[in-house]
Structures are given as structure tokens and as C-alpha cells.
Enzyme design. Structure first.
Site, PDB file in Angstrom:
ATOM      1  N   GLN A  31       0.833  -1.192   0.000  1.00 62.22           N
ATOM      2  CA  GLN A  31       0.000   0.000   0.000  1.00 62.22           C
ATOM      3  C   GLN A  31       0.872   1.248   0.000  1.00 62.22           C
ATOM      4  O   GLN A  31       1.826   1.355   0.764  1.00 62.22           O
ATOM      5  CB  GLN A  31      -0.908  -0.023   1.229  1.00 62.22           C
ATOM      6  CG  GLN A  31      -2.095   0.897   1.126  1.00 62.22           C
ATOM      7  CD  GLN A  31      -3.171   0.561   2.154  1.00 62.22           C
ATOM      8  OE1 GLN A  31      -3.202  -0.547   2.677  1.00 62.22           O
ATOM      9  NE2 GLN A  31      -4.049   1.505   2.442  1.00 62.22           N
ATOM     10  N   SER A 109       4.518  -5.605   3.305  1.00 63.11           N
ATOM     11  CA  SER A 109       3.154  -5.530   3.827  1.00 63.11           C
ATOM     12  C   SER A 109       2.203  -6.249   2.873  1.00 63.11           C
ATOM     13  O   SER A 109       2.306  -7.454   2.676  1.00 63.11           O
ATOM     14  CB  SER A 109       2.764  -4.069   4.062  1.00 63.11           C
ATOM     15  OG  SER A 109       1.543  -3.972   4.746  1.00 63.11           O
ATOM     16  N   LEU A 110       1.258  -5.525   2.244  1.00 63.86           N
ATOM     17  CA  LEU A 110       0.335  -6.157   1.304  1.00 63.86           C
ATOM     18  C   LEU A 110       1.085  -6.944   0.236  1.00 63.86           C
ATOM     19  O   LEU A 110       0.632  -8.009  -0.204  1.00 63.86           O
ATOM     20  CB  LEU A 110      -0.529  -5.084   0.640  1.00 63.86           C
ATOM     21  CG  LEU A 110      -1.351  -5.558  -0.561  1.00 63.86           C
ATOM     22  CD1 LEU A 110      -2.473  -6.471  -0.108  1.00 63.86           C
ATOM     23  CD2 LEU A 110      -1.885  -4.378  -1.354  1.00 63.86           C
ATOM     24  N   ARG A 134      -8.997  -8.633   4.155  1.00 64.81           N
ATOM     25  CA  ARG A 134      -7.966  -7.918   4.908  1.00 64.81           C
ATOM     26  C   ARG A 134      -8.166  -6.405   4.793  1.00 64.81           C
ATOM     27  O   ARG A 134      -8.104  -5.672   5.779  1.00 64.81           O
ATOM     28  CB  ARG A 134      -6.577  -8.308   4.387  1.00 64.81           C
ATOM     29  CG  ARG A 134      -5.393  -7.646   5.104  1.00 64.81           C
ATOM     30  CD  ARG A 134      -4.111  -8.101   4.418  1.00 64.81           C
ATOM     31  NE  ARG A 134      -2.891  -7.685   5.113  1.00 64.81           N
ATOM     32  CZ  ARG A 134      -2.168  -6.616   4.820  1.00 64.81           C
ATOM     33  NH1 ARG A 134      -2.583  -5.793   3.844  1.00 64.81           N
ATOM     34  NH2 ARG A 134      -1.053  -6.346   5.471  1.00 64.81           N
ATOM     35  N   HIS A 213       0.131  -2.406  11.302  1.00 62.22           N
ATOM     36  CA  HIS A 213       1.326  -3.086  11.827  1.00 62.22           C
ATOM     37  C   HIS A 213       1.678  -2.601  13.240  1.00 62.22           C
ATOM     38  O   HIS A 213       2.842  -2.339  13.551  1.00 62.22           O
ATOM     39  CB  HIS A 213       2.523  -2.887  10.885  1.00 62.22           C
ATOM     40  CG  HIS A 213       2.258  -3.357   9.493  1.00 62.22           C
ATOM     41  ND1 HIS A 213       2.056  -4.677   9.178  1.00 62.22           N
ATOM     42  CD2 HIS A 213       2.136  -2.679   8.327  1.00 62.22           C
ATOM     43  CE1 HIS A 213       1.825  -4.796   7.885  1.00 62.22           C
ATOM     44  NE2 HIS A 213       1.864  -3.592   7.349  1.00 62.22           N
ATOM     45  N   GLN A 261       1.289 -10.415  11.042  1.00 61.38           N
ATOM     46  CA  GLN A 261       1.731  -9.264  10.236  1.00 61.38           C
ATOM     47  C   GLN A 261       0.870  -8.029  10.478  1.00 61.38           C
ATOM     48  O   GLN A 261       1.337  -6.898  10.366  1.00 61.38           O
ATOM     49  CB  GLN A 261       1.711  -9.637   8.754  1.00 61.38           C
ATOM     50  CG  GLN A 261       2.444  -8.658   7.855  1.00 61.38           C
ATOM     51  CD  GLN A 261       1.799  -8.522   6.497  1.00 61.38           C
ATOM     52  OE1 GLN A 261       0.602  -8.280   6.400  1.00 61.38           O
ATOM     53  NE2 GLN A 261       2.598  -8.696   5.446  1.00 61.38           N
TER      54      GLN A 261
END
Length: 313
Positions: A31, A109-110, A134, A213, A261
């Protein structure tokens, strides 16, 4: 390479490679890498998958990416499935061209979901369903935000915030030695920004709607973990380095790592240093941009300076 959508970098090497090992890794951004017009070069090449994604998501993905009306791509529930789909289509295009296979896949991340897709852990439909949920859960956990802090190592940064009485802020990403990301509630971030500004420390607010996070995602973690139990995951056919550990996934840990995560920091610098330890020659390729490659260069420069310092040069 495929236009500007795939960027590559080769780690500079000096001297002979004693082990003859060259490691090749593919990166997938997360992202923040979205932009108006993304996917224009691949949607028409994969019309069936594009229609499937639009049907599953319940909206015209092509028009959202093309027009970005009302900045819809900045909304987490839209950003995540849109970026996952575009990254996936670029990956399929790369495979269609029979580009060299990777030794390691990494995502920020993503982007870790695209790394897992590329490694055969799940198929496109499964990945899109998971990422859609998510994004919805993370968007629902609104409030708070994230900021990138420059040129202040994480331990020192946390010490400074404690000295100034700032509470409720977590490190959300260890991107490089020169950049960490913090996350917290709105009031905590305002206090952190004031403390950083008073000390002359540079920072930049990120365009996200919540404190990803970090401990602030704990309310959605259990629901996401339960959702993941609906799916079956294969073991990676290519090593995937986990954001949580900075090391390759161990067997049977995929649901646990993906749940963790949400609430634990992205250990990108550790992940890159693990790669650097695997071979003298290292080659990288990034799908969809070059922001992660820039981080790699920063990490390599830091490591090179450390080596020279220790050698007395």
C-alpha cells in the site's frame, strides 16, 4: 523487462565470488504504491481475470484504477485488492514471457500476498478473497495513522519519545537504517510529531487511514485469523521471506504469520540483510515500481560503510 512496471537492480560486487552463488529475488510493493492509471498495460491482456476480479470485488476495477474518482484508490478497502490484482497480472505477464525464476520472493506488507501467490501458496482467487477481507477489516479499524521518520535509528527514536512522555506509538516498519515507520492513535501521533519537530528530526505522514502493523490492529487480528482458517495453503514452491521474522516461512506457519503481520512491524531491512547473506552476487527485480529497490540500495550503502569502518579504511 516490461516497460516501466518492472524495475531491476544488480548488487555491485567486488572481487571474485568464492562460492559462485548469485541470488535472484523478486519484490512486490504494498500500500502506497498505487497510482491513477495503474494496470492499464495489463488489464486488456488478461480480460478474463480482470472481469473475474471486478465481479468478486463488486465494482469495475478497470475504471477505478483508470479514473481514481474521489481518490478512491487511497481507501484501504479498495487499495489492497486493486494493487494485489495489478501486481498479480504483472507477475503472470512476467511468467508468460518466461522470465528467469526467482530464488526468493519478498513483499512489503500487502506485497507479501503477491509474493505468496508467486510462490504457489494459493491461487489468484484465494489471494484476492483474502486481500479483500484484509482490506475491509483494516479499513474498519479507522483512526490513527503512520509516519515515516528519517535518520533516527529505531532504538534511539523510541528512547526520545519516552523521554518526551509520548506513549502509544509503535514501530510499524524497519525499512532501512535511515527510515523507520511509526504508528499510533491520532493524539499519540500528534504528540510524536511535536516531539520530533522540537528535536529537528525529519518525518512525513503517510496516506493511510489507521495505525497498521501495530498494537492498534489487535481488534481485527482474531477475526482475520478465523477467516484464514477457511482456506488451504500450499507450502511455498519458492522461498518467501516473512515480514514478521525477516526469514523464510517455516512449514505450516502461513496463517499465523499473516495474522501476526497485522500487529507486528515489517522487518524489511532484516529481510534484505538475510538475502545479502545468501550469496555474494545478488540480483533484484521489483514488480510495479522501484521504491523497494531504493530501500535496498540504502541498506547496501550502510552495510558497505560498516565494512569499511570495521576494516579501518
Amino acid at each position: 523487462m516490461c516497460g516501466t512496471d518492472i524495475a531491476a537492480w544488480r548488487r555491485p560486487t567486488t572481487g571474485a565470488d568464492p562460492g559462485g552463488i548469485t541470488v535472484f529475488a523478486i519484490f512486490f510493493p504494498g500500500q502506497g504504491a498505487q497510482f491513477r492509471g495503474m494496470g492499464a498495460d495489463v488489464f486488456s491482456r488478461y480480460p478474463g481475470m480482470t472481469r473475474f476480479a471486478s465481479d468478486l470485488l463488486g465494482y469495475d476495477l478497470v475504471s477505478r484504477c483508470r479514473d481514481n474518482q474521489d481518490d478512491v484508490l487511497s481507501r484501504t478497502e479498495c487499495t489492497q485488492p486493486a494493487l494485489f490484482t495489478v501486481n498479480a497480472l504483472h507477475t503472470f505477464e512476467r511468467e508468460r514471457r518466461e522470465a528467469p525464476p526467482a530464488d526468493y520472493c519478498l513483499g512489503h506488507s500487502l506485497g507479501e500476498y503477491n509474493a505468496l501467490l508467486a510462490a504457489g501458496v494459493f491461487d489468484f482467487e484465494t489471494g484476492l478473497r483474502i486481500v479483500k477481507r484484509r482490506g475491509e477489516l483494516m479499513a474498519a479499524a479507522s483512526g490513527g495513522g503512520m509516519s515515516a521518520v528519517m535518520n533516527t535509528p529505531a532504538p534511539r527514536l523510541l528512547d526520545l519519545l519516552r523521554e518526551d512522555g509520548v506513549e502509544g506509538v509503535d514501530v510499524a516498519a524497519y525499512n532501512t537504517d535511515a527510515q523507520v515507520v511509526i504508528a499510533g492513535g491520532d493524539s499519540a501521533l500528534r504528540a510524536a510529531h511535536a516531539a520530533l519537530k522540537a528535536r529537528g528530526i525529519r518525518f512525513a505522514s503517510l496516506r493511510v487511514g489507521a495505525a497498521f502493523h501495530s498494537r492498534h490492529m489487535e481488534p481485527v487480528r482474531s477475526e482475520f485469523e478465523s477467516f484464514l482458517k477457511e482456506f488451504t495453503f500450499e507450502e511455498p514452491g519458492t522461498a518467501v521471506i516473512s515480514n514478521v521474522t525477516g526469514r523464510p516461512y517455516e512449514p505450516g506457519t502461513i496463517p499465523e504469520m499473516l495474522s501476526r503481520q497485522l500487529v507486528e512491524p515489517v522487518r524489511w531491512a532484516d529481510s534484505i540483510r538475510y538475502l545479502l547473506s545468501r550469496g555474494v552476487g545478488v540480483e533484484y527485480e521489483e514488480i510495479g515500481g522501484n521504491s523497494l529497490l531504493r530501500m535496498v540500495r540504502s541498506i547496501e550503502k550502510t552495510d558497505s560503510r560498516d565494512v569499511l569502518s570495521k576494516s579501518g579504511v
